[in-house]
Design a protein around this motif. Sequence first.
Motif, PDB file in Angstrom:
ATOM      1  N   GLN A 121     -35.406 -35.146 -28.168  1.00  0.00           N
ATOM      2  CA  GLN A 121     -36.421 -35.882 -28.929  1.00  0.00           C
ATOM      3  C   GLN A 121     -37.087 -36.935 -28.057  1.00  0.00           C
ATOM      4  O   GLN A 121     -38.313 -37.118 -28.117  1.00  0.00           O
ATOM      5  CB  GLN A 121     -35.789 -36.527 -30.166  1.00  0.00           C
ATOM      6  CG  GLN A 121     -35.416 -35.509 -31.240  1.00  0.00           C
ATOM      7  CD  GLN A 121     -34.963 -36.166 -32.520  1.00  0.00           C
ATOM      8  OE1 GLN A 121     -35.377 -37.276 -32.850  1.00  0.00           O
ATOM      9  NE2 GLN A 121     -34.114 -35.484 -33.273  1.00  0.00           N
ATOM     10  N   ARG A 122     -36.321 -37.618 -27.248  1.00  0.00           N
ATOM     11  CA  ARG A 122     -36.914 -38.623 -26.359  1.00  0.00           C
ATOM     12  C   ARG A 122     -37.978 -37.988 -25.461  1.00  0.00           C
ATOM     13  O   ARG A 122     -39.020 -38.581 -25.199  1.00  0.00           O
ATOM     14  CB  ARG A 122     -35.835 -39.278 -25.503  1.00  0.00           C
ATOM     15  CG  ARG A 122     -34.854 -40.120 -26.310  1.00  0.00           C
ATOM     16  CD  ARG A 122     -33.802 -40.793 -25.436  1.00  0.00           C
ATOM     17  NE  ARG A 122     -32.846 -41.503 -26.256  1.00  0.00           N
ATOM     18  CZ  ARG A 122     -31.597 -41.074 -26.528  1.00  0.00           C
ATOM     19  NH1 ARG A 122     -31.155 -39.937 -25.974  1.00  0.00           N
ATOM     20  NH2 ARG A 122     -30.804 -41.776 -27.313  1.00  0.00           N
ATOM     21  N   PHE A 125     -41.980 -37.377 -26.725  1.00  0.00           N
ATOM     22  CA  PHE A 125     -43.066 -38.337 -26.905  1.00  0.00           C
ATOM     23  C   PHE A 125     -44.152 -38.226 -25.839  1.00  0.00           C
ATOM     24  O   PHE A 125     -45.345 -38.312 -26.162  1.00  0.00           O
ATOM     25  CB  PHE A 125     -42.501 -39.745 -27.065  1.00  0.00           C
ATOM     26  CG  PHE A 125     -41.841 -39.902 -28.401  1.00  0.00           C
ATOM     27  CD1 PHE A 125     -42.551 -40.340 -29.500  1.00  0.00           C
ATOM     28  CD2 PHE A 125     -40.509 -39.535 -28.583  1.00  0.00           C
ATOM     29  CE1 PHE A 125     -41.962 -40.430 -30.750  1.00  0.00           C
ATOM     30  CE2 PHE A 125     -39.906 -39.626 -29.834  1.00  0.00           C
ATOM     31  CZ  PHE A 125     -40.630 -40.065 -30.922  1.00  0.00           C
ATOM     32  N   SER A 142     -37.819 -37.453 -39.337  1.00  0.00           N
ATOM     33  CA  SER A 142     -36.626 -37.721 -38.534  1.00  0.00           C
ATOM     34  C   SER A 142     -35.459 -37.981 -39.469  1.00  0.00           C
ATOM     35  O   SER A 142     -35.600 -37.909 -40.699  1.00  0.00           O
ATOM     36  CB  SER A 142     -36.860 -38.941 -37.633  1.00  0.00           C
ATOM     37  OG  SER A 142     -36.850 -40.141 -38.395  1.00  0.00           O
ATOM     38  N   HIS A 146     -29.594 -43.270 -35.987  1.00  0.00           N
ATOM     39  CA  HIS A 146     -29.125 -42.492 -34.845  1.00  0.00           C
ATOM     40  C   HIS A 146     -27.896 -41.668 -35.211  1.00  0.00           C
ATOM     41  O   HIS A 146     -26.967 -42.151 -35.869  1.00  0.00           O
ATOM     42  CB  HIS A 146     -28.777 -43.410 -33.679  1.00  0.00           C
ATOM     43  CG  HIS A 146     -28.369 -42.662 -32.449  1.00  0.00           C
ATOM     44  ND1 HIS A 146     -27.075 -42.266 -32.216  1.00  0.00           N
ATOM     45  CD2 HIS A 146     -29.101 -42.208 -31.399  1.00  0.00           C
ATOM     46  CE1 HIS A 146     -27.019 -41.609 -31.066  1.00  0.00           C
ATOM     47  NE2 HIS A 146     -28.229 -41.564 -30.556  1.00  0.00           N
ATOM     48  N   SER A 162     -31.087 -37.335 -34.678  1.00  0.00           N
ATOM     49  CA  SER A 162     -32.014 -38.441 -34.903  1.00  0.00           C
ATOM     50  C   SER A 162     -31.726 -39.578 -33.940  1.00  0.00           C
ATOM     51  O   SER A 162     -30.590 -39.776 -33.505  1.00  0.00           O
ATOM     52  CB  SER A 162     -31.893 -38.946 -36.345  1.00  0.00           C
ATOM     53  OG  SER A 162     -32.847 -39.975 -36.588  1.00  0.00           O
ATOM     54  N   GLU A 167     -35.665 -47.235 -31.680  1.00  0.00           N
ATOM     55  CA  GLU A 167     -35.980 -46.429 -30.502  1.00  0.00           C
ATOM     56  C   GLU A 167     -37.220 -45.586 -30.736  1.00  0.00           C
ATOM     57  O   GLU A 167     -38.054 -45.423 -29.830  1.00  0.00           O
ATOM     58  CB  GLU A 167     -34.790 -45.550 -30.104  1.00  0.00           C
ATOM     59  CG  GLU A 167     -35.052 -44.821 -28.796  1.00  0.00           C
ATOM     60  CD  GLU A 167     -33.850 -44.123 -28.207  1.00  0.00           C
ATOM     61  OE1 GLU A 167     -33.972 -43.629 -27.064  1.00  0.00           O
ATOM     62  OE2 GLU A 167     -32.789 -44.062 -28.874  1.00  0.00           O
ATOM     63  N   TYR A 168     -37.377 -45.048 -31.946  1.00  0.00           N
ATOM     64  CA  TYR A 168     -38.617 -44.329 -32.245  1.00  0.00           C
ATOM     65  C   TYR A 168     -39.818 -45.241 -32.062  1.00  0.00           C
ATOM     66  O   TYR A 168     -40.832 -44.847 -31.468  1.00  0.00           O
ATOM     67  CB  TYR A 168     -38.598 -43.786 -33.678  1.00  0.00           C
ATOM     68  CG  TYR A 168     -37.762 -42.538 -33.875  1.00  0.00           C
ATOM     69  CD1 TYR A 168     -37.964 -41.404 -33.099  1.00  0.00           C
ATOM     70  CD2 TYR A 168     -36.787 -42.490 -34.862  1.00  0.00           C
ATOM     71  CE1 TYR A 168     -37.201 -40.259 -33.290  1.00  0.00           C
ATOM     72  CE2 TYR A 168     -36.021 -41.352 -35.067  1.00  0.00           C
ATOM     73  CZ  TYR A 168     -36.235 -40.240 -34.280  1.00  0.00           C
ATOM     74  OH  TYR A 168     -35.480 -39.107 -34.466  1.00  0.00           O
ATOM     75  N   ARG A 169     -39.717 -46.462 -32.568  1.00  0.00           N
ATOM     76  CA  ARG A 169     -40.833 -47.404 -32.417  1.00  0.00           C
ATOM     77  C   ARG A 169     -41.134 -47.669 -30.939  1.00  0.00           C
ATOM     78  O   ARG A 169     -42.306 -47.706 -30.529  1.00  0.00           O
ATOM     79  CB  ARG A 169     -40.518 -48.719 -33.132  1.00  0.00           C
ATOM     80  CG  ARG A 169     -40.549 -48.613 -34.652  1.00  0.00           C
ATOM     81  CD  ARG A 169     -40.321 -49.961 -35.321  1.00  0.00           C
ATOM     82  NE  ARG A 169     -40.289 -49.822 -36.768  1.00  0.00           N
ATOM     83  CZ  ARG A 169     -41.362 -49.782 -37.546  1.00  0.00           C
ATOM     84  NH1 ARG A 169     -42.561 -49.886 -37.001  1.00  0.00           N
ATOM     85  NH2 ARG A 169     -41.231 -49.658 -38.858  1.00  0.00           N
ATOM     86  N   HIS A 182     -44.213 -45.928 -42.244  1.00  0.00           N
ATOM     87  CA  HIS A 182     -42.869 -45.401 -42.040  1.00  0.00           C
ATOM     88  C   HIS A 182     -42.103 -45.541 -43.342  1.00  0.00           C
ATOM     89  O   HIS A 182     -42.158 -46.590 -43.995  1.00  0.00           O
ATOM     90  CB  HIS A 182     -42.165 -46.167 -40.924  1.00  0.00           C
ATOM     91  CG  HIS A 182     -40.716 -45.847 -40.757  1.00  0.00           C
ATOM     92  ND1 HIS A 182     -40.243 -44.551 -40.624  1.00  0.00           N
ATOM     93  CD2 HIS A 182     -39.611 -46.648 -40.712  1.00  0.00           C
ATOM     94  CE1 HIS A 182     -38.931 -44.588 -40.486  1.00  0.00           C
ATOM     95  NE2 HIS A 182     -38.522 -45.834 -40.555  1.00  0.00           N
ATOM     96  N   TRP A 195     -42.549 -40.680 -40.275  1.00  0.00           N
ATOM     97  CA  TRP A 195     -43.292 -41.555 -39.357  1.00  0.00           C
ATOM     98  C   TRP A 195     -44.731 -41.098 -39.282  1.00  0.00           C
ATOM     99  O   TRP A 195     -44.999 -39.903 -39.071  1.00  0.00           O
ATOM    100  CB  TRP A 195     -42.687 -41.504 -37.964  1.00  0.00           C
ATOM    101  CG  TRP A 195     -41.292 -42.032 -37.871  1.00  0.00           C
ATOM    102  CD1 TRP A 195     -40.137 -41.347 -38.126  1.00  0.00           C
ATOM    103  CD2 TRP A 195     -40.911 -43.358 -37.519  1.00  0.00           C
ATOM    104  NE1 TRP A 195     -39.050 -42.166 -37.945  1.00  0.00           N
ATOM    105  CE2 TRP A 195     -39.494 -43.413 -37.569  1.00  0.00           C
ATOM    106  CE3 TRP A 195     -41.614 -44.508 -37.164  1.00  0.00           C
ATOM    107  CZ2 TRP A 195     -38.787 -44.576 -37.278  1.00  0.00           C
ATOM    108  CZ3 TRP A 195     -40.921 -45.664 -36.872  1.00  0.00           C
ATOM    109  CH2 TRP A 195     -39.517 -45.686 -36.927  1.00  0.00           C
TER     110      TRP A 195
END
Length: 200
Positions: A121-122, A125, A142, A146, A162, A167-169, A182, A195
């Motif tokens: 997932q990381r 982006f 998501s 986590h 997840s 971290e998503y932000r 969100h 999101w």
Amino acid sequence: MTSAPAAIVELYERYAATYDGLRGKALFERPWLDRFRALLKPGGSILDIGCGSGEPIARHLIAEGHAITGVDSAPAMIALCEARFPAHRWQVADMRRLALGRRFDGLIAWDSFFHLTPQDQRGMFPVFAEHAVPGAALMFTSGPSHGEAIGTFEGEPLYHGSLDPEEYRSLLAENGFAVVAHAVEDQSCGGHTIWLARRS
């Protein structure tokens, strides 16, 4: 859990028709789709990442006048999309290595992105950013926090992963997206964590 993510594509490939039948055509996602579409220009192009069978989300977006490019790792899912919506673009592709060479007005990864491991997932982006025009909308689902979880589909394990919301932000900001909205486990939308962001 290491083998569970790798099994997802094969699971959806074998059960494509079953999934399509169970998915239903009721569009409980519509309020969020409307918020997503409100960020797009009329008829704006949309990249549907993990498009599944195209029902009901791609069908709705097509009916609203958008040109859809859909990608999914399961060939059987793409075959369903091609049969239903031959005027649009459909491609078998692994979202983690997506490189279409074009950018879109909107990107959506609904109930697909969360099948990736946290590490994968990381890595998504920059992929989102590479396919987004300035001002593009991005919407994905998501988990609420986590972790990793194993659900089931047709009695077989179905992986979900997840990251932490912060971290998503951070990942969104690092890749040029600002959070527009969100919601955590939105009960009006089937308990989804959603999101909605926009490219700077």
